[in-house]
Design a protein around this motif. Structure first.
Motif, PDB file in Angstrom:
ATOM      1  N   ALA A   1     -71.749   2.813  59.186  1.00  0.00           N
ATOM      2  CA  ALA A   1     -71.374   2.989  58.635  1.00  0.00           C
ATOM      3  C   ALA A   1     -70.244   4.722  58.442  1.00  0.00           C
ATOM      4  O   ALA A   1     -69.331   4.689  57.492  1.00  0.00           O
ATOM      5  CB  ALA A   1     -71.435   2.683  57.096  1.00  0.00           C
ATOM      6  N   ALA A   2     -71.228   5.508  58.255  1.00  0.00           N
ATOM      7  CA  ALA A   2     -70.506   6.422  57.521  1.00  0.00           C
ATOM      8  C   ALA A   2     -70.041   7.248  58.987  1.00  0.00           C
ATOM      9  O   ALA A   2     -68.239   8.168  58.422  1.00  0.00           O
ATOM     10  CB  ALA A   2     -71.646   8.157  57.466  1.00  0.00           C
ATOM     11  N   THR A   3     -70.345   7.431  59.905  1.00  0.00           N
ATOM     12  CA  THR A   3     -69.382   7.898  60.596  1.00  0.00           C
ATOM     13  C   THR A   3     -68.208   6.882  61.370  1.00  0.00           C
ATOM     14  O   THR A   3     -67.074   7.428  61.981  1.00  0.00           O
ATOM     15  CB  THR A   3     -69.967   7.916  62.340  1.00  0.00           C
ATOM     16  N   GLN A   4     -68.001   5.574  61.621  1.00  0.00           N
ATOM     17  CA  GLN A   4     -66.769   5.008  62.181  1.00  0.00           C
ATOM     18  C   GLN A   4     -66.018   5.213  60.212  1.00  0.00           C
ATOM     19  O   GLN A   4     -64.629   4.741  60.625  1.00  0.00           O
ATOM     20  CB  GLN A   4     -67.276   3.380  61.417  1.00  0.00           C
ATOM     21  N   THR A   5     -66.005   5.324  58.962  1.00  0.00           N
ATOM     22  CA  THR A   5     -65.232   5.255  57.975  1.00  0.00           C
ATOM     23  C   THR A   5     -64.667   6.564  58.503  1.00  0.00           C
ATOM     24  O   THR A   5     -63.964   7.408  57.894  1.00  0.00           O
ATOM     25  CB  THR A   5     -66.281   5.532  56.279  1.00  0.00           C
ATOM     26  N   ALA A   6     -65.298   7.951  59.361  1.00  0.00           N
ATOM     27  CA  ALA A   6     -64.758   9.644  59.296  1.00  0.00           C
ATOM     28  C   ALA A   6     -63.637   8.743  60.145  1.00  0.00           C
ATOM     29  O   ALA A   6     -63.003   9.725  59.939  1.00  0.00           O
ATOM     30  CB  ALA A   6     -66.178  10.454  59.478  1.00  0.00           C
TER      31      ALA A   6
END
Length: 199
Positions: free
Chosen positions: A62-67
């Protein structure tokens, strides 16, 4: 000494977050979370920083996709991982409240406790605080995409607040918290995000 500028960004919605689960399987952004992240990036292209800023993220998808939705090139930083919820990982808050009410009360009221066998809030604060102190000493511009609880304890550490204060902070998906430092302490920076504004 070069000042430090840090944006802490909460990742977008996931199925686990919408269902109020403790962590969970690393199931990335849900459809609405991805749409919201892309829309936020389109409406405020520079509010999240630029491609020239260093971007660190939690190992969570979720964090890498948001970035990535923000047009950034993420690098995994283990210190930004979500809290280890031990036996409660993936379970709904309501389920834990029903099955383990005393343990949940202990965890919520005593930051040093870890009745689930994972990480206490105090241990999480120590992990994240150590990382924050290192960023302040190094300086530079960083965008860190991580989890709401990580951001809550980061703010408590940065402002040297009592740890129990984390319970009074609410961090929504895609929220951005801005911290700046000239090397001695962090300052919380509040204000409207504008194109090309400094971090």
């Amino acid at each position: 000494m070069t000042g430090a500028s840090l944006r802490l960004v909460a990742h977008g919605h996931t199925a686990a977050l919408r269902r109020a689960r403790f962590g969970g399987t690393d199931d990335g952004l849900d459809e609405g979370g991805l749409r919201a992240a892309l829309a936020r990036a389109g409406s405020d292209r520079h509010g999240h920083g630029s491609a020239d800023d260093a971007c660190l993220t939690s190992p969570a998808a979720a964090a890498t996709q948001t970035a990535s939705a923000f047009g950034l090139r993420p690098v995994i930083e283990a210190a930004l991982a979500d809290c280890d919820y031990g036996d409660w990982t993936g379970r709904a808050f309501e389920e834990v409240a029903r099955d383990h009410p005393q343990a949940l009360h202990e965890w919520l009221s005593a930051p040093d406790s870890a009745p689930h066998g994972g990480e206490s809030v105090a241990a999480l604060r120590d992990r994240v605080g150590g990382w924050l102190d290192g960023q302040r000493a190094r300086g530079g511009r960083i965008i860190a995409v991580t989890h709401p609880l990580v951001i809550r304890v980061a703010v408590v550490h940065a402002l040297d607040l009592p740890l129990a204060t984390y319970r009074q902070l609410d961090v929504e998906p895609l929220a951005i918290v801005r911290l700046t430092s000239q090397g001695t302490r962090w300052q919380l920076r509040l204000g409207a995000t504008r194109a090309h504004s400094p971090a």
